[in-house]
Design an enzyme around this catalytic site. Structure first.
Site, mmCIF file in Angstrom:
data_model
loop_
_atom_site.group_PDB
_atom_site.id
_atom_site.type_symbol
_atom_site.label_atom_id
_atom_site.label_comp_id
_atom_site.label_asym_id
_atom_site.label_seq_id
_atom_site.Cartn_x
_atom_site.Cartn_y
_atom_site.Cartn_z
ATOM 1 N N ASP A 1 -54.042 24.003 -59.001
ATOM 2 C CA ASP A 1 -53.666 23.475 -57.687
ATOM 3 C C ASP A 1 -54.906 23.346 -56.823
ATOM 4 O OD1 ASP A 1 -50.899 23.421 -58.249
ATOM 5 O OD2 ASP A 1 -50.721 25.551 -57.765
ATOM 6 N N ASP B 1 -47.164 18.065 -58.358
ATOM 7 C CA ASP B 1 -46.217 18.621 -57.381
ATOM 8 C C ASP B 1 -45.822 17.575 -56.345
ATOM 9 O OD1 ASP B 1 -46.403 21.131 -58.590
ATOM 10 O OD2 ASP B 1 -48.084 21.719 -57.330
#
Length: 206
Positions: free
Chosen positions: A149, A183
């Site tokens: 991420d 995401d």
């Protein structure tokens, strides 16, 4: 939206997602950040769990290793289910907005599954060093990869006024989650299903 366009969208998202993750993994040390704007940072973290970093071992009386394996296997079953749903709605010529949303969700889910399944074999650790792709000392095994991420949007970063009960003087930050392109695709797809629900699930005339 036909099958060809859906596949093209999925491939495009996967390429952008994986290139961004590989770039971050091979150029950033874990925890390193670059401020792009006051409200946007590139911040490298790794997520070993589900949404918001939740681990099955935090919920169930199992080891972290077993929880990670269960989570990855669940994701694999889920992606097959989403893939079947996508193929089915394309075959039935469902509304374009539904096919678009499911294509985004499928692409995002597949992007994170690639991390979970393969990254443990492809990279070495990112602690205190920049990782190497196709490392001779990988940090994990098949099914034990960590999701990369990097997108961080602290839109508001301030301190509560002293007069506010219980939180006065404490830091307040919005928006806290750190996420990736995959995401974003999933969230966008879910958002489309929520806000365009009637159009997405409109009954087609036979």
């Amino acid at each position: 939206m036909n099958l060809k366009k859906s596949i093209l969208l999925i491939v495009l998202i996967l390429v952008i997602d994986q290139l961004s993750k590989i770039y971050i993994k091979t150029n950033f040390v874990l925890g390193e950040s670059v401020q792009v704007f006051s409200w946007f940072k590139i911040l490298f973290i790794e997520n070993e769990g589900a949404a918001w970093g939740t681990k099955l071992s935090d919920i169930l009386p199992i080891s972290e290793s077993l929880g990670k394996l269960f989570l990855t296997i669940f994701r694999l079953f889920a992606i097959f289910g989403i893939g079947y749903w996508l193929f089915d709605i394309i075959k039935k010529k469902s509304p374009k907005v539904l096919i678009l949303a499911v294509s985004l969700i499928f692409a995002g889910a597949l992007g994170n599954i690639i991390d979970s399944v393969f990254y443990g074999l492809l990279f070495n650790e990112s602690n205190n060093e920049v990782a190497e792709l196709f490392s001779n000392e990988p940090y994990g095994n098949l099914f034990y990869g960590k999701v990369v991420d990097m997108l961080y949007f602290p839109l508001i970063d301030t301190t509560w006024p002293e007069w506010v009960p219980s939180v006065g003087g404490k830091n307040f930050r919005f928006f806290e989650p750190i996420f990736n392109i995959a995401d974003t695709a999933i969230s966008t797809g879910v958002g489309i299903l929520i806000f365009f629900n009637k159009r997405a699930f409109a009954k087609t005339e036979s």
